[in-house]
Design a protein around this motif. Structure first.
Motif, PDB file in Angstrom:
ATOM      1  N   VAL A 165      -1.535 -17.109  -8.051  1.00 13.29           N
ATOM      2  CA  VAL A 165      -2.813 -16.620  -8.562  1.00 13.29           C
ATOM      3  C   VAL A 165      -2.757 -16.701 -10.082  1.00 13.29           C
ATOM      4  CG1 VAL A 165      -4.389 -14.663  -8.705  1.00 13.29           C
ATOM      5  CG2 VAL A 165      -3.153 -15.130  -6.570  1.00 13.29           C
ATOM      6  N   LEU A 166      -3.667 -17.524 -10.668  1.00 13.78           N
ATOM      7  CA  LEU A 166      -3.621 -17.820 -12.099  1.00 13.78           C
ATOM      8  C   LEU A 166      -4.927 -17.434 -12.782  1.00 13.78           C
ATOM      9  CD1 LEU A 166      -2.221 -21.453 -11.664  1.00 13.78           C
ATOM     10  CD2 LEU A 166      -0.872 -19.371 -11.935  1.00 13.78           C
ATOM     11  N   VAL A 172      -8.160  -6.003  -5.398  1.00 11.76           N
ATOM     12  CA  VAL A 172      -8.264  -5.992  -6.859  1.00 11.76           C
ATOM     13  C   VAL A 172      -8.381  -4.548  -7.330  1.00 11.76           C
ATOM     14  CG1 VAL A 172      -9.572  -6.771  -8.853  1.00 11.76           C
ATOM     15  CG2 VAL A 172      -9.372  -8.253  -6.835  1.00 11.76           C
ATOM     16  N   GLN A 173      -7.573  -4.220  -8.298  1.00 12.33           N
ATOM     17  CA  GLN A 173      -7.505  -2.843  -8.808  1.00 12.33           C
ATOM     18  C   GLN A 173      -7.818  -2.865 -10.308  1.00 12.33           C
ATOM     19  OE1 GLN A 173      -3.568  -1.016  -9.647  1.00 12.33           O
ATOM     20  NE2 GLN A 173      -4.055   0.375  -7.950  1.00 12.33           N
ATOM     21  N   ASN A 195      -5.254  -5.532 -11.800  1.00 10.24           N
ATOM     22  CA  ASN A 195      -4.136  -5.978 -10.965  1.00 10.24           C
ATOM     23  C   ASN A 195      -4.670  -6.592  -9.677  1.00 10.24           C
ATOM     24  OD1 ASN A 195      -2.130  -4.773 -12.741  1.00 10.24           O
ATOM     25  ND2 ASN A 195      -2.785  -2.809 -11.914  1.00 10.24           N
ATOM     26  N   VAL A 196      -4.026  -7.680  -9.226  1.00 11.07           N
ATOM     27  CA  VAL A 196      -4.411  -8.331  -7.976  1.00 11.07           C
ATOM     28  C   VAL A 196      -3.213  -8.275  -7.027  1.00 11.07           C
ATOM     29  CG1 VAL A 196      -5.216 -10.443  -6.872  1.00 11.07           C
ATOM     30  CG2 VAL A 196      -5.988  -9.871  -9.191  1.00 11.07           C
ATOM     31  N   PHE A 197      -3.434  -7.764  -5.806  1.00 15.03           N
ATOM     32  CA  PHE A 197      -2.389  -7.637  -4.799  1.00 15.03           C
ATOM     33  C   PHE A 197      -2.745  -8.496  -3.589  1.00 15.03           C
ATOM     34  CE2 PHE A 197      -2.486  -3.784  -7.277  1.00 15.03           C
ATOM     35  CZ  PHE A 197      -1.150  -3.470  -7.488  1.00 15.03           C
ATOM     36  N   VAL A 214       0.432  -9.973  -7.398  1.00 14.54           N
ATOM     37  CA  VAL A 214       0.490 -11.425  -7.614  1.00 14.54           C
ATOM     38  C   VAL A 214      -0.099 -11.835  -8.968  1.00 14.54           C
ATOM     39  CG1 VAL A 214       0.516 -11.990  -5.156  1.00 14.54           C
ATOM     40  CG2 VAL A 214      -1.685 -11.717  -6.341  1.00 14.54           C
ATOM     41  N   SER A 215      -0.827 -10.926  -9.629  1.00 14.68           N
ATOM     42  CA  SER A 215      -1.360 -11.254 -10.959  1.00 14.68           C
ATOM     43  C   SER A 215      -1.818  -9.969 -11.635  1.00 14.68           C
ATOM     44  CB  SER A 215      -2.531 -12.233 -10.855  1.00 14.68           C
ATOM     45  OG  SER A 215      -2.938 -12.653 -12.141  1.00 14.68           O
ATOM     46  N   LYS A 216      -1.768  -9.945 -12.975  1.00 18.93           N
ATOM     47  CA  LYS A 216      -2.232  -8.781 -13.704  1.00 18.93           C
ATOM     48  C   LYS A 216      -2.707  -9.193 -15.089  1.00 18.93           C
ATOM     49  CE  LYS A 216       2.366  -7.528 -15.442  1.00 18.93           C
ATOM     50  NZ  LYS A 216       3.371  -6.436 -15.552  1.00 18.93           N
TER      51      LYS A 216
END
Length: 298
Positions: free
Chosen positions: A175-176, A224-225, A281-283, A290-292
């Motif tokens: 995840v980019l 998504v947080q 943040n992405v979970f 997986v990304s922040k």
């Protein structure tokens, strides 16, 4: 005539001297007797204290003997610990006692019973220990035979595990380019970019899922947080459980993936947000980050 008058006085003086001498001798004899009695008492007390110290040393030696037997870790370990505790308790009683003959005699009788049980347990423990040694020797040959087969199996299992990890790692999606843009939603439907918290009423969150030819195709679920500067989670504020861990999130997004790059975008409505730092943040579906990213609003 004068000679006859002095005789009675001389006799009385002699009698007084004799009485005084007898009283002095009696006093000396009494003092000597008191000293003898004191010496006897001191000797008795000294002997009693010596007996108490010897008894304590014997109990401490037995406690150490129990420690050695317990270290063998046989099936009797629990029973050995229980009996050792009784010896320890008896030792504490003796330390607190006044060391009288009556008390020592009472505790020695108690110790005789405990020692009898101890001797039986120690003997049984030694038997078990010897049996375990014999069993270990008998198993050694079998262990040697199984060792080569186990080594071969372990090698194969390690190779399979490494291969499985390699495949799993290769199948993971990257995840980019996670970005967040604050906008003001006008009544006309037009959205205008802003960096002021008081004007923002929508956060446009976007990220890219990279192409991966070996990954499995199908739906991908992401959580998504978005967290403000006061550590509050914005949006839906729902919670997802991952085992014993709970993840509060702003929204979830399901993405259809077909081994090609996918651009993901979602609008998050906000209200009355304040200036400061925001964290995104992405979970993935397993709760793995997986990304922040982060952004600022003034």
């Amino acid at each position: 005539m004068e000679l006859n008058q002095s005789n009675p006085r001389n006799s009385g003086l002699k009698a007084a001297i004799v009485v005084l001498a007898l009283l002095l001798m009696g006093s000396l004899a009494y003092v000597y007797k008191l000293n003898q009695d004191k010496s006897a008492v001191d000797s008795s007390l000294s002997k009693t204290m010596t007996e108490k110290e010897k008894f304590q040393s014997e109990l401490e030696a037995k406690i150490a003997e129990y420690d050695t037997a317990i270290a063998d870790n046989t099936a009797l370990k629990g029973e050995l610990e229980e009996e050792q505790a009784k010896i320890v308790e008896l030792l504490e009683k003796i330390k607190k006692s006044n060391g009288s003959v009556a008390e020592l005699s009472k505790y020695k009788n108690e110790y005789v019973k405990l020692k009898r049980e101890m001797d039986n347990l120690i003997a049984e423990n030694n038997t078990l220990k010897e049996a375990n040694v014999g069993l270990t020797k008998n198993l050694d040959s079998t262990t040697v035979l199984l060792s080569n087969a186990k080594t071969a199996n372990d090698t194969l299992a390690a190779k399979n595990e490494n291969l499985s990890k390699t495949v799993e790692k290769a199948q993971k999606l990257s995840v980019l380019n996670l970005t967040t843009l604050a906008v003001k939603q006008k009544s006309s439907g037009k959205q205008v970019d802003t960096d002021k918290a008081t004007r923002a009423d929508v956060l446009k969150i976007s990220f890219t899922i990279a192409e991966n030819q070996v990954a499995k195709t199908g739906d991908r679920l992401y959580f998504v947080q978005v967290i403000d500067s006061k550590n509050n989670v914005l949006g839906e504020k729902k919670t997802e459980a991952f085992g014993s861990t709970y993840l509060p999130y702003s929204f979830q997004k399901t993405v259809k993936y077909e081994n090609k790059t996918v651009q993901v975008q979602e609008d998050l409505p906000v209200k009355n947000i304040t200036a400061g730092s925001y964290f995104v943040n992405v979970f993935d579906k397993n709760g793995e980050l997986v990304s922040k990213n982060s952004f600022q609003l003034r």
